[in-house]
Design a protein around this motif. Structure first.
Motif, PDB file in Angstrom:
ATOM      1  N   CYS A  74     -11.615 -40.719 -54.455  1.00  0.00           N
ATOM      2  CA  CYS A  74     -10.020 -40.766 -54.824  1.00  0.00           C
ATOM      3  C   CYS A  74      -9.171 -41.497 -53.779  1.00  0.00           C
ATOM      4  O   CYS A  74      -8.464 -42.096 -54.445  1.00  0.00           O
ATOM      5  N   ALA A  75      -9.733 -41.715 -52.647  1.00  0.00           N
ATOM      6  CA  ALA A  75      -8.926 -42.541 -51.753  1.00  0.00           C
ATOM      7  C   ALA A  75      -8.964 -43.940 -52.285  1.00  0.00           C
ATOM      8  O   ALA A  75      -7.914 -44.782 -52.272  1.00  0.00           O
ATOM      9  N   VAL A  78      -6.441 -44.142 -55.182  1.00  0.00           N
ATOM     10  CA  VAL A  78      -5.048 -44.141 -54.672  1.00  0.00           C
ATOM     11  C   VAL A  78      -4.976 -45.443 -53.977  1.00  0.00           C
ATOM     12  O   VAL A  78      -3.599 -45.912 -54.181  1.00  0.00           O
ATOM     13  N   GLY A  79      -5.772 -46.082 -53.359  1.00  0.00           N
ATOM     14  CA  GLY A  79      -5.381 -47.269 -52.623  1.00  0.00           C
ATOM     15  C   GLY A  79      -5.181 -48.343 -53.719  1.00  0.00           C
ATOM     16  O   GLY A  79      -4.307 -49.201 -53.625  1.00  0.00           O
ATOM     17  N   MET A  82      -1.659 -47.514 -55.338  1.00  0.00           N
ATOM     18  CA  MET A  82      -0.598 -48.057 -54.142  1.00  0.00           C
ATOM     19  C   MET A  82      -0.415 -49.256 -54.054  1.00  0.00           C
ATOM     20  O   MET A  82       0.595 -50.011 -54.058  1.00  0.00           O
ATOM     21  N   GLY A  89       4.160 -43.425 -51.535  1.00  0.00           N
ATOM     22  CA  GLY A  89       3.103 -42.834 -50.685  1.00  0.00           C
ATOM     23  C   GLY A  89       2.008 -42.259 -51.379  1.00  0.00           C
ATOM     24  O   GLY A  89       1.841 -41.971 -52.358  1.00  0.00           O
ATOM     25  N   ASP A  90       0.826 -42.442 -50.497  1.00  0.00           N
ATOM     26  CA  ASP A  90      -0.520 -42.114 -51.073  1.00  0.00           C
ATOM     27  C   ASP A  90      -0.454 -40.681 -51.302  1.00  0.00           C
ATOM     28  O   ASP A  90      -1.248 -40.263 -52.261  1.00  0.00           O
ATOM     29  N   GLN A  91       0.401 -39.679 -50.534  1.00  0.00           N
ATOM     30  CA  GLN A  91       0.149 -38.349 -50.878  1.00  0.00           C
ATOM     31  C   GLN A  91       0.636 -38.007 -52.274  1.00  0.00           C
ATOM     32  O   GLN A  91       0.206 -37.156 -53.092  1.00  0.00           O
ATOM     33  N   ILE A  93       0.880 -39.972 -54.877  1.00  0.00           N
ATOM     34  CA  ILE A  93       0.052 -40.509 -55.662  1.00  0.00           C
ATOM     35  C   ILE A  93      -1.344 -39.707 -55.907  1.00  0.00           C
ATOM     36  O   ILE A  93      -1.590 -39.158 -57.114  1.00  0.00           O
ATOM     37  N   TYR A  94      -1.806 -39.121 -54.823  1.00  0.00           N
ATOM     38  CA  TYR A  94      -2.844 -38.226 -54.763  1.00  0.00           C
ATOM     39  C   TYR A  94      -2.585 -36.762 -55.363  1.00  0.00           C
ATOM     40  O   TYR A  94      -3.365 -36.237 -56.225  1.00  0.00           O
ATOM     41  N   ARG A 129     -10.272 -38.509 -48.958  1.00  0.00           N
ATOM     42  CA  ARG A 129     -11.556 -39.258 -48.924  1.00  0.00           C
ATOM     43  C   ARG A 129     -12.780 -38.280 -49.090  1.00  0.00           C
ATOM     44  O   ARG A 129     -13.899 -38.575 -49.037  1.00  0.00           O
TER      45      ARG A 129
END
Length: 758
Positions: A74-75, A78-79, A82, A89-91, A93-94, A129
């Protein structure tokens, strides 16, 4: 301040521009509001997605995370989102990605998650992660045809890349998965629905474009049309069909969702209630916590204990206080006090055509989705037509080359500019000549010519079909109907029983008496209700008999005291002819002197309490005023549901309500302040719901002193000051018998000096 520290041009004031603060704030706030509405909070009616979800889908497609491929961290997803598309923010999106994977939050998950993606107890997902994800079949349906010019693209925030404005959306995602969001000055809240039902309604709308919302709604179970919301967590909706229909017609309303429960027999007459489905978006752990808090606060007297025996499925066990408890009443009290029943709002505020925020009806939403599908179909068809025409052009060049193969080879071998020569010789286009020059030698086999002819004929036929499709509106709608049929089959209960079957059912709310439910929420305990002369009320625990122990404020004393239960209603009758109703559980406790009645209810300052007593349903009361007017009223008719009380006896100063006596027996004995007594049949007093009443006894001056109802068969009794009881039989009362409104005779010998019956 030193001269060098001043900003350039700060000394002369030439670079200062005056700005109207009000106008500047309005412009900036409007820009912020529009940005929030368009690019954050409201979903697009066509694909049912907000920009963050659309960007996640698009990024996963670019990463080739198809349902039949492997998972990716998922990281990484999300990367990608973004870095390329979503400058937030990544949070955030996650969190959006996680929700799309939760089968208890989304009816048809768009993301297939691997790892800890949170649970219905409200626990969060593991860090990005650790978790992995890929798309589901629903996502691929939403993206179907995106590479075929089905939708417009726009530049991303840094203008390095492109992103789709909207997805092709072969799946009716807006209604199937629902949406919620709060923008500036507007909000949206759409519950999830059953995709098969939405597809059936859409097919009906294709055949009957003028169909009303009512025609798109199910009339009886089994007809396949929209019945109402279908929550991923199941539950039971207890709204009437009329209110559900009204909500879908206006685009605004709400749904009452209850937990699904069953009663499990434990043997020997004992039972437990087992809750297997809870309302949508209710956290199970918080729900159990709330029930436990209410148990400790003794607000749930019918419940003994609550246990969570959930594993994969939900299983809440509710243990009743005793086997004699009514399961229906137990559940009604829980529905009233906890989130086992909750309201889900409907506010279909969406971006209509992707641009205008608007509250749409069920029909409008389905119609806009179908129109979008039609536009996608036309664009994809045109794109395919362009591809076919380009390929036919090249195939036509190949066929010319095959017919003149030796000449083509000669030209390539001998001419300096073979391309130009070939184009001039056979009237070839640039693309055809280039394709012939790029042919491989192995393609010169005879077999290849046959293959090319076959492909040429097949593409020509397909081109004819597409041209017919683009020319005919009816053919386009037929093609869309076929696509909607396919979605219904793929995501309906026939092909996919787990995902497609309806989870939320409909029922009428059980018909329980409100007072029974109210009582079920109060712990039943004995109390003694105390009313002071100055109108102070309190309830002391237990049934106390020694009233001499009660203490009062200075100058105050006991007016009356009686035994009651905390589940009882206490009726209070005042000199103004009003009745007030107070639950015994709401009376102030026995510590101190209680509270004045005027704090508990809205009672006029010039009125006093006549009497107070425990309400007994079905009983009747005789009311009498100071001047001798009275009537009978059913006790159920005097219950007041508000602090203002209920006006029952109409009295005008200087007259006031003076007596309230429970009806028993068949005769009335009334004594005036002039010590005259009259006895007459109770049947002569009318029964009314409200009024002044009729004359009970006539006076020259003064008024009523006391009233008593009795049975002539048992005789009239009274007590003197020494607590001796006297009884007069029918024969002995002849002298005082008369008609209502007579003056009466002086009281019999031995009647108490107080003039009261004791």
């Amino acid at each position: 301040m030193g001269k060098g520290l001043l900003p350039p041009g700060a000394g002369d004031g030439d670079h200062i521009e005056p700005v109207d603060l009000k106008k500047a704030l309005e412009e900036r706030y409007l820009a912020y509001a529009l940005s929030t509405i368009m690019h954050r909070a409201l979903p697009d009616v066509r694909d049912g997605l907000k920009p963050v979800h659309r960007r996640i889908m698009h990024a996963m497609r670019l990463l080739r995370l198809n349902p039949d491929q492997g998972f990716a961290k998922c990281a990484r997803i999300v990367g990608e989102v973004m870095g390329k598309f979503h400058p937030h923010g990544d949070q955030s999106i996650y969190d959006a990605l996680v929700r799309l994977a939760q089968d208890f939050a989304v009816r048809y998950p768009l993301v297939d998650g691997q790892g800890n993606f949170g649970n219905i107890d409200g626990d969060n997902a593991a860090a990005m992660r650790y978790t992995e994800a890929r798309m589901t079949e629903v996502s691929t349906a939403l993206l179907e045809g995106i590479t075929e010019d089905a939708v417009d693209y726009r530049l991303t925030y840094n203008e390095e890349d492109e992103e789709p404005v909207v997805l092709p959306g072969a799946f009716p995602n807006l209604l199937a998965n629902g949406s919620s969001g709060i923008a500036v000055g507007m909000a949206t809240s759409i519950p999830p629905h059953n995709a098969a039902e939405l597809c059936t309604a859409a097919l009906h709308l294709i055949e009957h474009p003028d169909a009303s919302v009512e025609e798109l709604m199910s009339k009886q179970p089994g007809d396949g049309l929209v019945q109402g919301p279908d929550f991923p967590t199941g539950g039971v909706i207890i709204d009437s069909r009329a209110s559900i229909l009204d909500a879908y017609e206006t685009g605004r309303g709400s749904f009452r969702v209850r937990a699904r429960y069953s009663v499990e027999d434990q043997g020997r007459g004992t039972w437990h209630v087992v809750v297997t489905e809870i309302p949508y978006q209710v956290q199970k752990a918080r729900l159990i916590e709330k029930i436990a808090e209410l148990l400790v606060a003794r607000k749930l007297p019918l419940l003994e204990d609550v246990r969570d025996e959930s594993a994969e499925d939900i299983r809440l066990v509710l243990v009743p206080k005793s086997r004699s408890v009514d399961p229906g009443l137990l559940m009604e009290s829980l529905f009233k006090l906890t989130e086992l029943e909750s309201r889900f709002p409907l506010n279909m505020n969406v971006l209509s055509r992707g641009k205008v925020p608007n509250v749409l009806s069920l029909k409008d939403v389905l119609w806009e989705w179908l129109e979008h599908r039609k536009e996608v179909l036309v664009r994809r068809s045109r794109h395919r037509l362009g591809e076919i025409e380009r390929r036919l052009e090249i195939l036509g060049g190949y066929l010319i080359a095959y017919l003149n193969l030796d000449e083509v080879i000669r030209i390539i071998r001998e001419e300096d500019e073979p391309k130009q020569v070939m184009m001039a010789r056979w009237s070839l286009t640039d693309n055809q000549a280039e394709a012939i020059l790029n042919m491989r030698l192995r393609a010169l086999r005879k077999l290849e010519e046959i293959e090319i002819r076959k492909e040429f004929d097949a593409l020509s036929a397909e081109k004819g079909e597409i041209e017919q499709l683009l020319a005919s509106d009816a053919r386009q709608w037929k093609a869309i109907a076929w696509q909607v049929h396919k979605v219904r089959r793929d995501f309906g209960p026939e092909e996919n029983a787990h995902l497609g079957a309806r989870r939320t059912t409909f029922a009428d709310a059980p018909d329980h008496d409100l007072s029974d439910i109210h009582q079920a929420m109060i712990e039943k305990e004995p109390v003694t209700v105390i009313v002071s002369e100055k109108g102070w009320l309190r309830a002391m625990k237990g049934h106390l008999n020694d009233y001499s122990l009660f203490t009062f404020k200075e100058g105050d004393s006991l007016k009356l005291a009686f035994h009651a239960q905390t589940t009882d209603k206490i009726l209070i009758f005042t000199t103004g002819g009003k009745f007030y109703t107070i639950g015994a559980d709401r009376l102030p406790g026995g510590r101190g002197h209680g509270e004045p009645i005027r704090i508990i209810v809205d009672m006029d300052n010039d009125q006093d309490i006549v009497t107070a007593f425990v309400h007994e349903p079905k009983r009747k009361l005789l009311l009498a005023s100071q001047q001798g007017n009275g009537f009978v009223v059913p006790e159920d008719d005097v219950i007041a549901n508000t602090r203002k009380g209920r006006q029952v006896m109409n009295v005008r100063a200087p007259d006031e309500a003076k007596h309230c006596v429970p009806v028993q027996g068949d005769h009335v004995a009334i004594v005036g302040e002039n010590r005259k007594m009259l006895v007459f049949p109770l049947a002569e007093v009318p029964e009314m719901g409200r009024g002044k009443g009729v004359r009970l006894q006539k006076y020259k001056d003064g008024g009523v002193l006391d009233v008593k109802l009795f049975s002539m068969e048992a005789g009239l009794t009274w007590q003197d000051s020494a607590d001796r009881t006297f009884t007069r039989t029918e024969a002995e009362l002849t002298e005082w018998m008369g008609a209502r409104a007579a003056a009466g005779r002086m009281v019999p010998k031995g009647f108490p000096r107080t003039g009261r019956f004791g």
